[in-house]
Enzyme design. Structure first.
Site, PDB file in Angstrom:
ATOM      1  N   GLY A  72     100.354  83.620  27.801  1.00 58.62           N
ATOM      2  CA  GLY A  72      99.570  83.585  26.557  1.00 58.62           C
ATOM      3  C   GLY A  72      98.476  84.632  26.532  1.00 58.62           C
ATOM      4  N   SER A  73      97.782  84.698  25.408  1.00 60.15           N
ATOM      5  CA  SER A  73      96.782  85.755  25.247  1.00 60.15           C
ATOM      6  C   SER A  73      95.565  85.537  26.146  1.00 60.15           C
ATOM      7  CB  SER A  73      96.355  85.861  23.775  1.00 60.15           C
ATOM      8  OG  SER A  73      95.829  84.630  23.336  1.00 60.15           O
ATOM      9  N   THR A  74      95.208  84.284  26.444  1.00 54.89           N
ATOM     10  CA  THR A  74      94.065  84.040  27.333  1.00 54.89           C
ATOM     11  C   THR A  74      94.452  84.412  28.769  1.00 54.89           C
ATOM     12  OG1 THR A  74      93.601  82.169  25.861  1.00 54.89           O
ATOM     13  CG2 THR A  74      92.233  82.367  27.833  1.00 54.89           C
ATOM     14  N   GLY A  81      96.604  78.757  30.008  1.00 55.25           N
ATOM     15  CA  GLY A  81      95.935  78.385  28.768  1.00 55.25           C
ATOM     16  C   GLY A  81      96.483  77.073  28.232  1.00 55.25           C
ATOM     17  N   GLU A  95     106.056  76.460  32.785  1.00 55.33           N
ATOM     18  CA  GLU A  95     104.633  76.165  33.008  1.00 55.33           C
ATOM     19  C   GLU A  95     104.483  74.827  33.737  1.00 55.33           C
ATOM     20  OE1 GLU A  95     102.930  76.444  29.082  1.00 55.33           O
ATOM     21  OE2 GLU A  95     103.034  78.629  29.087  1.00 55.33           O
TER      22      GLU A  95
HETATM   23  C1  ABF Z   1     100.418  78.988  27.116  1.00 56.39           C
HETATM   24  O1  ABF Z   1      99.994  79.879  26.128  1.00 56.39           O
HETATM   25  C2  ABF Z   1     100.688  77.807  26.434  1.00 56.39           C
HETATM   26  O2  ABF Z   1     101.318  76.762  26.916  1.00 56.39           O
HETATM   27  C3  ABF Z   1     100.039  77.793  25.171  1.00 56.39           C
HETATM   28  O3  ABF Z   1     101.065  77.583  24.271  1.00 56.39           O
HETATM   29  C4  ABF Z   1      99.565  79.162  25.023  1.00 56.39           C
HETATM   30  C5  ABF Z   1      98.135  79.400  24.782  1.00 56.39           C
HETATM   31  O4  ABF Z   1      98.075  80.703  24.357  1.00 56.39           O
HETATM   32  P1  ABF Z   1      96.800  81.470  23.988  1.00 56.39           P
HETATM   33  O5  ABF Z   1      96.012  81.606  25.231  1.00 56.39           O
HETATM   34  O6  ABF Z   1      97.365  82.746  23.476  1.00 56.39           O
HETATM   35  O7  ABF Z   1      96.116  80.680  22.928  1.00 56.39           O
HETATM   36  O8  ABF Z   1      99.490  78.832  28.079  1.00 56.39           O
END
Ligand code: ABF
Length: 222
Positions: A29-31, A82, A103
């Site tokens: 994910g982006s985080t 995330g 995950e």
């Molecule tokens: C993954 O990335 C996930 O399970 C969740 O769907 C997503 C969160 O993404 P972001 O950090 O882009 O909001 O960890």
């Protein structure tokens, strides 16, 4: 601070949970992408990573961190990932990026789960974010009916007009209209419906710690 800056803040803060010399679990994910960027500064002290998606694997390799198969590693010290929603007890909805099965596997293999998220992800009760469920394609219609019986509206996730296919070759059903007040019981129930590969409620594999990015800085929930 922008949402992107909050993500960078927690991505950086997560480095303190990485023990030099230990294999690290890396989510999607982006985080997490911000965490991977931060991890580049520690790369000589990270012997390898187990990744939850092809996308994160490519990013890890690009910064020079070896990516290992989950089966080649017994225990992972910490898993950093995330969430789409997290409550005050560390229960989460995950799977917005369709990588929920891998995950959950990496989380189950890890001693500690550190969730990184901006504060918009914190909720009192899970369920406003459409719940992702990975399902074997021949079971989707029945699983959709089972969710309807619980008051949820489920639909198959599409990509470019056709059902999205996960890294595991399955489909994703997204469910709205649920209020998940008992995450542990809900996860246990849906897990045993035939054809369900993984439900995106992470209660059995909940976060040990959550680093929330707020305008005032990183707030730690544990
Ligand atoms: C993954 O990335 C996930 O399970 C969740 O769907 C997503 C969160 O993404 P972001 O950090 O882009 O909001 O960890």
């Amino acid at each position: 601070m922008t949402q992107d800056e909050l993500k960078a803040l927690v991505g950086q803060a997560a480095l303190q949970y990485v023990t030099p010399g230990e294999i690290v679990g890396v989510g999607t994910g982006s985080t997490v992408n911000k965490f991977i960027e931060a991890l580049a500064t520690l790369k000589d002290r990270v012997p390898g990573a187990v990744s939850s998606s092809e996308a994160s694997t490519a990013r890890l390799k690009a910064i020079g961190i070896p990516v290992l198969e989950a089966n080649a590693v017994e225990t992972i010290g910490v898993y950093i990932d995330g969430a789409d929603e997290i409550d005050g007890q560390g229960h989460m909805i995950k799977g917005g990026g369709a990588a929920l099965t891998r995950e959950k596997i990496v989380a189950a293999q890890s001693r500690r789960f550190v969730c990184i998220a901006d504060e918009s992800k914190l909720v009192a009760t899970l369920g406003a974010f459409p719940l992702p469920v990975e399902v074997i394609p021949m079971a989707t219609a029945r699983v959709i009916r089972q969710f309807a019986a619980l008051g949820g509206q489920a639909r198959v996730r599409l990509k470019d007009g056709v059902p999205l296919v996960t890294d595991n070759g399955q489909h994703i059903v997204d469910v709205t209209g649920l209020k998940i007040s008992d995450p542990l019981g809900f996860e246990s129930e849906v897990n045993q419906w035939p054809g369900v590969v993984t439900v995106g409620v992470f209660a059995h594999q909940k976060a040990s710690v959550c680093l929330l990015g707020t305008a005032e800085g990183v707030r730690t929930l544990s």
